[in-house]
Design a protein around this motif. Structure first.
Motif, mmCIF file in Angstrom:
data_model
loop_
_atom_site.group_PDB
_atom_site.id
_atom_site.type_symbol
_atom_site.label_atom_id
_atom_site.label_comp_id
_atom_site.label_asym_id
_atom_site.label_seq_id
_atom_site.Cartn_x
_atom_site.Cartn_y
_atom_site.Cartn_z
ATOM 1 N N ILE A 10 -37.536 36.374 28.548
ATOM 2 C CA ILE A 10 -37.480 37.224 27.358
ATOM 3 C C ILE A 10 -36.054 37.257 26.794
ATOM 4 N N GLU A 11 -35.069 37.379 27.640
ATOM 5 C CA GLU A 11 -33.681 37.402 27.171
ATOM 6 C C GLU A 11 -33.298 36.079 26.499
ATOM 7 N N MET A 12 -33.737 34.979 27.080
ATOM 8 C CA MET A 12 -33.455 33.667 26.491
ATOM 9 C C MET A 12 -34.142 33.515 25.135
ATOM 10 N N LEU A 13 -35.380 33.977 25.008
ATOM 11 C CA LEU A 13 -36.098 33.899 23.748
ATOM 12 C C LEU A 13 -35.422 34.746 22.665
ATOM 13 N N ILE A 18 -32.127 34.965 17.679
ATOM 14 C CA ILE A 18 -30.922 35.371 16.949
ATOM 15 C C ILE A 18 -30.187 34.150 16.401
ATOM 16 N N ILE A 19 -30.054 33.113 17.210
ATOM 17 C CA ILE A 19 -29.388 31.890 16.755
ATOM 18 C C ILE A 19 -30.169 31.255 15.605
ATOM 19 N N SER A 20 -31.480 31.248 15.701
ATOM 20 C CA SER A 20 -32.310 30.672 14.631
ATOM 21 C C SER A 20 -32.157 31.443 13.333
ATOM 22 N N VAL A 21 -32.134 32.760 13.412
ATOM 23 C CA VAL A 21 -31.965 33.572 12.212
ATOM 24 C C VAL A 21 -30.595 33.304 11.572
ATOM 25 N N THR A 26 -27.306 30.670 7.269
ATOM 26 C CA THR A 26 -26.085 29.905 7.012
ATOM 27 C C THR A 26 -26.335 28.600 6.260
ATOM 28 N N ILE A 27 -27.343 27.839 6.611
ATOM 29 C CA ILE A 27 -27.541 26.499 6.052
ATOM 30 C C ILE A 27 -27.746 26.513 4.534
ATOM 31 N N PRO A 28 -28.570 27.391 3.957
ATOM 32 C CA PRO A 28 -28.675 27.379 2.483
ATOM 33 C C PRO A 28 -27.361 27.709 1.780
ATOM 34 N N ASN A 29 -26.546 28.572 2.362
ATOM 35 C CA ASN A 29 -25.252 28.891 1.752
ATOM 36 C C ASN A 29 -24.329 27.680 1.752
ATOM 37 N N LEU A 30 -24.364 26.887 2.810
ATOM 38 C CA LEU A 30 -23.539 25.684 2.865
ATOM 39 C C LEU A 30 -23.980 24.674 1.816
ATOM 40 N N ALA A 31 -25.289 24.513 1.640
ATOM 41 C CA ALA A 31 -25.794 23.567 0.655
ATOM 42 C C ALA A 31 -25.432 24.010 -0.760
ATOM 43 N N LYS A 32 -25.477 25.307 -1.021
ATOM 44 C CA LYS A 32 -25.147 25.821 -2.345
ATOM 45 C C LYS A 32 -23.658 25.626 -2.635
#
Length: 100
Positions: A10-13, A18-21, A26-32
């Protein structure tokens, strides 16, 4: 059982969630911002080319016929903006403009 240390499933999930969120945010902001960076790079290249046209005029007492001359004589490294478009150049006045 002895006192074992480690992370539960559960802790790993939760950590992976959190990392996925954070990545999704972050990724759309970098592309923009990438487009903004390219346009600023083109503006900087225009200013550099204008300065090098003036340097060529000082050295040769005439404006170059094209930006190719500035590249071959090592006044400029490139005449193409980061977006792939070539700079516009007017040899009569020595004006360099943005291709956009």
């Amino acid at each position: 059982m002895k006192n074992q240390k480690g992370f539960t499933l559960i802790e790993m999930l939760i950590v992976l969630l959190i990392i996925s969120v954070l990545l999704v945010i972050t990724i759309p902001n970098l592309a923009k911002n990438n487009e903004t960076i390219r346009s600023k790079g083109c503006e900087a290249l225009v200013l550099t080319a204008e300065a090098q046209v003036q340097a060529y005029k000082i050295d040769q007492d005439t404006f170059p016929e094209s930006l190719d001359i500035l590249v071959t004589e090592k006044y400029l490294k490139q005449k193409t903006c980061p977006n792939g478009k070539e700079l516009n150049y007017v040899p009569d006045t020595g004006t360099v403009t943005n291709p956009n």
